[in-house]
Enzyme design. Structure first.
Site, PDB file in Angstrom:
ATOM      1  N   LYS B  81       0.853  -1.196   0.000  1.00 53.50           N
ATOM      2  CA  LYS B  81       0.000   0.000   0.000  1.00 53.50           C
ATOM      3  C   LYS B  81       0.884   1.239   0.000  1.00 53.50           C
ATOM      4  O   LYS B  81       1.889   1.287   0.730  1.00 53.50           O
ATOM      5  CB  LYS B  81      -0.882  -0.027   1.254  1.00 53.50           C
ATOM      6  CG  LYS B  81      -1.953   1.051   1.323  1.00 53.50           C
ATOM      7  CD  LYS B  81      -2.765   0.903   2.622  1.00 53.50           C
ATOM      8  CE  LYS B  81      -3.940   1.868   2.682  1.00 53.50           C
ATOM      9  NZ  LYS B  81      -4.749   1.680   3.913  1.00 53.50           N
ATOM     10  N   SER B 156      -9.725   2.060   2.750  1.00 55.16           N
ATOM     11  CA  SER B 156      -8.828   2.768   1.849  1.00 55.16           C
ATOM     12  C   SER B 156      -7.887   1.834   1.098  1.00 55.16           C
ATOM     13  O   SER B 156      -7.297   2.240   0.100  1.00 55.16           O
ATOM     14  CB  SER B 156      -7.992   3.762   2.656  1.00 55.16           C
ATOM     15  OG  SER B 156      -7.138   3.069   3.559  1.00 55.16           O
ATOM     16  N   SER B 180      -9.813  -0.396   6.989  1.00 51.04           N
ATOM     17  CA  SER B 180      -9.226  -0.273   5.646  1.00 51.04           C
ATOM     18  C   SER B 180      -8.503  -1.502   5.119  1.00 51.04           C
ATOM     19  O   SER B 180      -8.075  -1.527   3.967  1.00 51.04           O
ATOM     20  CB  SER B 180      -8.271   0.916   5.598  1.00 51.04           C
ATOM     21  OG  SER B 180      -8.991   2.105   5.707  1.00 51.04           O
TER      22      SER B 180
END
Lengths: 495, 500
Positions: B81, B156, B180
Site C-alpha cells: 500500500k 482505503s 481499511s
C-alpha cells in the site's frame, strides 16, 4: 517614541508582579525523540534524521536521559515528581518546526509545585515554581540577502534543523509579587540561581549567549491594594543583565502608560540587547489556539518511586548550600557573598583559590578590577578571556614582589587582549618590578639630592613628606618599582 | 492446485521456490506480467518497481542456491500500500501533496519484508492518506473492483485488495484505521487481517490516526495472511506504542483452523449488529453472513448472542478521534521541506504559500477531516468533542472486555453492503462512513479482527468478520481458516473475470 517614567517614581506608585519562564537546552548526547547528535555549531542540517525532520511515517521515542535530567531538575527545585505523565502536541504552523506541532507537555508536566530561594540585599525571596516540563526545540531560520539578517528585506530564508528535537526543559514560576523596587534584581538573582543549580546538576551547559538558557520575562503592575494588572511577556531575553534590564524597562514603560490612563495589552514583546528596550510583538488577543491534545505516538510515562529516589541520591551539593559553606571558609560577609553570587563569581573565586590564591586576593580581583571591566564591556565574568588559573598566577607574582598593583592591571590588559598568560605578558611588555637594588638606590639617592627641603622634613620626623620623593623614584623607574620598598629605602636612609 | 503461477497461494509459491520447482524470478515475473495484462483496467498500482522486484528475487534465488535458510515466504512477491514509506521508491499516500516524494528511508515493516526476501512489486492505490472507504478519494484515480469494474474495491486499501483479488500479487500490505484492510477484503473476496494495535510497527507508515492505525496483511486466505503477519510483526523500539511481546503464533492458529474443528470455541454474535436493517445492512449480505454462522456451528462452535451496548456510538466516536489526530498528523505537509509547493512566485507570503499548497494538494475528504479534527480539538470544543469521544472509547473497550469474558471471539458481517457502484456514495459522506460501521469498534478497542470471504450477494463477495481479544490474534485466524474449509472451491480461489 515610547514614554518612560523614572524608575523610582514608577516603583513608588506601582507594585510589580514578576513571572519567569526559562527554557533550558539539556546537554544530552542525543535528541529528545531520536538518536541524532546535538553538537553545537555543526554544519547546518548535518544532525538530522527522518524523526527530527518530521518526515512522513517517522515516529518519536522519548530519550530516557532527558527524562532523568528533568526529574533531577525537579528534585533540585523542590518539586513534586508526577507518578503519571505524558506528552502532548502543541499545534501551530511555523516553517522551522518540522511537524508543525511541538511535542511538549501540557496538563501533565513531569514536575510541579517547587520553589527557589534567592537573597537580594540581604533579604530572602521565595520564588515558587509552578511546573517543570520537557519538550523538543525547533529548528532555526536564517534570513539572507538583506542588510539586517532579519526577515524584512531578505531574499531567501534558510532552515537549519540541527537544533530541532534537542530536549528543552521549561521552568515556569508562579507569579512573584512583593519584590517591589528590587523586582529587577530578584529576577536576575532567580535566573542566576537557576543557572547555578542547572550547572551543579551537570544537565546543561547553560550558556545564555549560545541560547541554551533562554528566558521569557512576564511583568505586570498594579496600584497598591488593587488586583494584579495585565502582564506582558518579553521573549528570549539572553543574558542575566538583560533580564534585569527588561524588568526595569517594562516597569518604566507600563507605569507611564498606566499614568496616562491607558490599558496594558496582554502581548508578547521583543527585547533589544543594544538599547535595553522592548517592542511589541504579536498581540495575545489574536493568540494561536494550540489545540493541545495527548501525543498518541508516545507511551505514557510512569516514573517509578524507586527510580525517583535513586535520582534524588544523585543530587549534588546544591549552590545555596555550597555558598553557605564557602562563605564560612572564605570569611566573607553576607553582603560580599551576595555580590559574589550576583556577579556569578562563586565558581571563579573557588577555582582561583584552588589554584593557589588566598580567598581575599581572589575576592579582590574578581569583584574589583575584573567585575569593573566585565561591566564596562557588557560581558559576564565567566565569559572574559581571563580565568581562575591566570588570576591566581597574577596574584602570586604580586605576592612575590614581581608586580605591583598598577603593573598587575597592565598585565590584565595584555591577558584580555589575548597576548598570553600573566607571566608571558609581563615578560613581553617588560612590566616586571625593578628589583635591581643598585638601580633603585641610585634613584633614591638622586631624589634625596634633588629635594633637600623634603629630606630635611623627613629627618625631622615628618614621614608624610616622603610622597614627592617616592613619586620621583617611581617616575624614574617608569612605575616599575614597588612603592612600599621605595618608601622603606627612603626612610631608612633619612632616619 | 492450479496450473498458473499466479493462481497459487503465497504458501504454495514459497514451498515451490524453496523446493526448487520455481525460482523467485519466475514467480515475480509472472506477477509483473499479470500486472501488465490487467492493471490498465483495474488500476491497483500507482508505482511499479519491476527492476527492484526482479533484483530482490534474483538475490533470493542466489541465497537459496547457496543453501541459506530463509524466511517462510522468501521469494514470494508482494504489493505494498502506498502509505508505507519505501526508500528510493516514490511514496505518495495517493495525495498530490506527496506526488513526487522519494523517501530517504524504509519503515520497519518494509525493512522486515526486504530482510525476509519478499520482492516488492510496487505501491498500491488507496484513498488519499487512507481516508475513505472506496479508493475513489485517491488523487490519482480510483481502483476498480476486479469482480465488477463498475464497482468500488473498498477502501482505503482498495489497491492492495484489488491487486490480490485480480492475481496481480499473491499477498499485499495494508493498514487498517477503521476497517481499511477488512472492508476492501470483504468486497473483493480476499482475506484481510487487522492485528492487535501495537503488534505491528507504525514506524514508516504515513500517519493517518496514530492511536488507531494498524498495518496488516491482505491475502487470498488466512494462512497466507498469517505467514505474512508473522514476518512483519514484533516489537520495534522505534515505535513507542509497539508492544514489547513476541510475535503471535497466527500461522499455528490458521493451521489449527484448517482442520475444520471448532469444538469448544464459543462465538458471540453481536446483538446490536444482528438486525442490520436498522443500519442499512443489505438483506443479501445478512443472508450470506447467516450462512457463514451456520457453517461455523456445524464445525462445532457454540454461538451466543452478546450485547455490546456502546457499539452504536463507535462511528461518531471514530469520526472525532481519527480526524483530530489526522488534523495534527497532516500539519507537516506545508510546502516547506518536501512535496508540493504552490504560489511560490514571490507575490505570496509564507502563510499564503502554505495555504495555497494545502488547498491545491489535499483532496475533498482530507480537507473535510482536517476541518472536522481542527474543530474538535479547538479551544472551547475539545472537552465536548475529542474529550467526550475518548470517554466513549473507554466504554467501548469495557464492552469488549466484558464480551470476551463470555466468548472467545465476536463475529459480524464485515460490511453492511457489497461493493457499491462508483460515485453512488461520494455525494453523501455519511453514507460512505457507514461502510466501516462494523469494523470501527475493534479499532477503538485495539484488538485483532479479520475478514474472511463467506459467500456472495448479487454475485459480489461478502465478508465475515471475527474480532478477538487483545493479543489473541491466533483465535481470529483459527476461526477464519475453519470457515475456509467449508467452501469448495475456496471463494478466494475464484478468479474474477476482468471486463474492460
Amino acid at each position: 517614541m515610547t514614554t518612560l517614567n523614572k524608575y523610582d517614581k514608577a516603583v513608588a506608585d506601582y507594585e510589580p508582579v514578576l513571572g519567569l519562564e526559562t527554557h533550558v537546552e539539556l546537554g544530552t548526547k542525543t535528541k529528545m525523540f531520536c538518536g541524532c547528535t546535538t553538537v553545537f555549531g555543526a554544519e547546518p542540517n548535518t544532525q538530522t534524521c527522518p524523526v527530527c525532520l518530521g518526515l512522513p511515517g517517522a515516529l518519536p521515542v522519548a530519550n530516557r536521559t532527558a527524562i532523568e535530567s528533568t526529574i533531577l531538575i525537579g528534585l533540585a527545585l523542590n518539586c513534586r515528581i508526577a507518578e503519571w505523565t505524558r506528552f502532548a502536541r502543541k499545534n501551530y504552523f511555523y516553517p522551522d518546526m518540522p511537524k508543525n506541532f511541538q511535542t511538549s507537555q501540557y496538563e501533565e508536566p513531569l514536575c510541579e509545585d517547587g520553589y527557589v530561594d534567592v537573597t537580594v540585599d540581604g533579604k530572602e525571596y521565595r520564588v515558587e515554581i509552578e511546573r517543570v516540563h520537557l519538550e523538543e526545540d525547533t529548528g532555526k531560520s536564517l534570513h539572507v540577502g538583506g542588510d539586517t539578517g532579519r526577515i524584512h528585506g531578505a531574499t531567501e530564508s534558510l532552515l537549519d534543523f540541527n537544533r530541532a528535537g534537542i530536549p528543552l526543559v521549561e521552568i515556569v514560576t508562579k507569579p512573584v509579587p512583593g519584590a517591589g523596587e528590587l523586582a529587577p534584581e530578584v529576577a536576575r538573582a532567580y535566573v542566576t540561581e537557576l543557572r547555578d543549580i542547572l550547572r551543579s546538576l551537570n544537565v546543561s551547559d547553560v550558556r545564555m549567549e549560545q541560547g541554551s538558557l533562554r528566558c521569557d520575562v512576564n511583568l505586570s503592575l498594579n496600584k497598591p491594594g488593587d488586583e494584579w494588572g495585565t502582564r506582558t511577556e518579553t521573549k528570549n531575553v539572553n543574558s542575566l543583565r538583560s533580564v534585569e534590564r527588561a524588568v526595569r524597562y517594562e516597569i518604566r514603560r507600563q507605569s507611564a502608560l498606566l499614568d496616562k490612563g491607558e490599558k496594558i495589552h496582554q502581548e508578547t514583546r521583543h527585547f533589544h540587547e543594544a538599547t535595553g528596550e522592548t517592542s511589541d510583538g504579536r498581540s495575545k488577543e489574536t493568540a494561536t489556539d494550540y489545540r493541545y491534545f495527548p501525543e498518541p505516538d508516545l507511551a505514557v510515562m510512569e516514573p517509578g518511586r524507586e527510580w525517583v529516589e535513586e535520582l534524588r541520591q544523585r543530587l549534588p551539593e546544591l549552590p545555596s548550600k555550597r555558598r553557605a559553606r564557602l562563605q564560612g571558609e572564605w570569611g566573607l560577609s553576607d553582603h560580599d557573598m551576595d555580590s559574589v553570587n550576583n556577579a556569578g563569581a562563586v565558581d571563579l573565586i573557588e577555582a582561583t583559590i584552588d589554584a593557589g590564591a588566598s580567598p581575599s586576593a581572589a575576592f579582590k580581583w574578581w569583584m574589583g578590577e575584573l567585575s569593573r571591566r566585565a561591566n564596562d564591556a557588557g560581558e559576564e565574568l565567566d565569559s572574559m578571556r581571563i580565568g581562575p588559573g591566570e588570576v591566581a598566577e597574577l596574584q602570586n607574582m604580586v605576592d612575590e614582589g614581581k608586580l605591583n598593583d598598577k603593573l598587575a592591571r597592565q598585565v590584565i590588559d595584555g591577558v584580555l587582549a589575548g597576548e598570553g598568560g600573566p607571566a608571558a605578558v609581563a615578560a613581553e611588555r617588560g612590566l616586571e618590578v625593578v628589583s635591581d637594588s643598585g638601580a633603585l638606590e641610585k634613584a633614591v639617592d638622586e631624589a634625596i639630592a634633588d629635594n633637600p627641603d623634603a629630606a630635611e622634613k623627613i629627618r625631622g620626623g615628618t614621614q608624610a613628606a616622603a610622597g614627592p620623593l617616592i613619586g620621583q623614584v617611581m617616575k624614574a623607574t617608569k612605575g616599575q618599582a614597588d612603592a612600599k620598598t621605595v618608601r622603606e629605602l627612603i626612610l631608612n636612609k633619612l632616619s | 492446485m492450479s496450473e498458473r503461477i499466479i493462481d497459487k497461494t503465497a504458501a504454495e509459491l514459497a514451498d515451490d521456490i524453496r523446493d526448487g520447482k520455481l525460482t523467485s524470478v519466475e514467480v515475480t515475473q509472472a506477477f509483473l506480467d499479470r500486472i501488465a495484462e490487467v492493471d490498465d483496467t483495474v488500476g491497483a498500482f500507482l508505482t511499479l518497481d519491476a527492476e527492484g522486484a526482479l533484483k530482490a528475487a534474483a538475490e533470493v534465488d542466489t541465497a537459496l542456491g547457496a543453501g541459506e535458510r530463509l524466511s517462510p515466504l522468501a521469494g514470494v512477491p508482494i504489493a505494498v500500500k502506498d502509505l508505507f514509506v519505501t526508500k528510493g521508491l516514490r511514496t505518495t499516500a495517493s495525495s498530490k501533496i506527496l506526488e513526487d516524494w522519494i523517501p530517504p528511508y524504509d519503515g520497519t515493516i518494509v525493512s522486515r519484508l526486504r530482510q525476509a526476501g519478499l520482492p516488492i512489486l510496487g505501491k498500491t492505490n488507496l484513498d488519499e492518506f487512507a481516508m475513505g472507504s472506496s479508493t475513489e478519494y485517491s488523487a490519482f484515480g480510483a481502483t476498480k473492483n476486479p469482480w465488477d469494474t463498475d464497482r468500488i474495491p473498498g477502501g482505503s486499501g482498495g489497491g492492495s485488495a484489488a491487486a490480490v483479488s485480480a492475481r496481480m500479487a499473491p499477498i499485499a500490505l495494508g493498514t487498517d484505521t477503521g476497517g481499511s484492510i477488512r472492508q476492501p477484503g470483504a468486497v473483493t473476496g480476499t482475506f484481510g487481517g487487522k492485528p492487535t494495535y501495537g503488534s505491528n510497527s507504525r514506524y514508516g507508515v504515513v500517519a493517518f490516526s496514530s492511536s488507531l492505525d494498524t498495518p496488516g496483511p491482505v491475502s487470498r486466505n488466512a494462512l497466507d495472511g498469517a505467514l505474512l503477519n508473522e514476518i512483519i510483526s514484533g516489537h520495534d523500539e522505534r515505535d513507542s506504542t509497539s508492544i514489547p511481546q513476541d510475535v503471535r503464533p497466527v500461522a499455528e492458529g490458521a493451521r489449527t483452523g484448517a482442520t475444520g474443528d471448532l469444538d469448544g470455541v464459543t462465538l458471540g454474535v453481536v446483538k446490536e449488529f444482528a438486525d442490520g436493517s436498522a443500519q442499512g445492512a443489505e438483506a443479501g449480505v445478512l443472508e450470506a453472513y447467516q450462512a457463514g454462522v451456520e457453517q461455523l456451528i456445524k464445525l462445532g462452535a457454540t454461538v451466543k448472542e452478546i450485547s455490546v451496548p456502546h457499539f452504536r456510538y463507535a462511528l461518531p466516536t471514530y469520526y472525532l478521534i481519527a480526524p483530530s489526530e489526522a488534523s495534527s498528523n497532516l500539519a507537516r505537509y506545508d510546502s516547506v521541506r518536501y512535496g508540493l509547493r504552490a504560489g511560490d512566485d514571490g507575490k505570496h507570503s509564507l502563510e499564503q504559500v502554505m495555504s495555497l499548497t494545502r488547498e491545491a494538494g489535499f483532496g475533498p475528504e482530507v480537507k473535510r477531516r482536517i476541518m472536522l479534527g481542527t474543530y474538535a480539538l479547538s479551544a472551547g470544543y475539545i472537552d465536548q468533542f475529542y474529550g467526550q469521544a475518548q470517554k466513549v472509547r473507554t466504554l467501548i473497550k469495557r464492552d469488549f472486555d466484558a464480551a470476551f469474558e463470555q466468548v472467545d471471539a465476536l463475529i459480524s458481517p464485515t460490511t453492511p453492503f457489497v461493493a457499491f457502484p462508483f460515485g453512488s456514495r461520494t455525494a453523501d459522506p455519511y453514507q460512505m462512513y457507514l461502510s466501516d460501521l462494523y469494523t470501527i469498534p475493534s479499532n477503538l478497542y485495539g484488538g485483532p479482527a479479520v475478514s474472511v470471504p463467506t459467500g456472495l450477494s448479487e454475485g459480489m463477495p461478502v465478508g465475515l468478520q471475527v474480532m478477538g481479544p487483545v493479543m489473541r490474534d491466533e483465535v481470529c485466524y483459527r476461526i477464519a481458516a475453519a470457515l475456509e474449509t467449508t467452501q469448495s472451491p475456496l471463494l478466494a480461489d475464484t478468479v474474477p473475470e476482468i471486463e474492460e
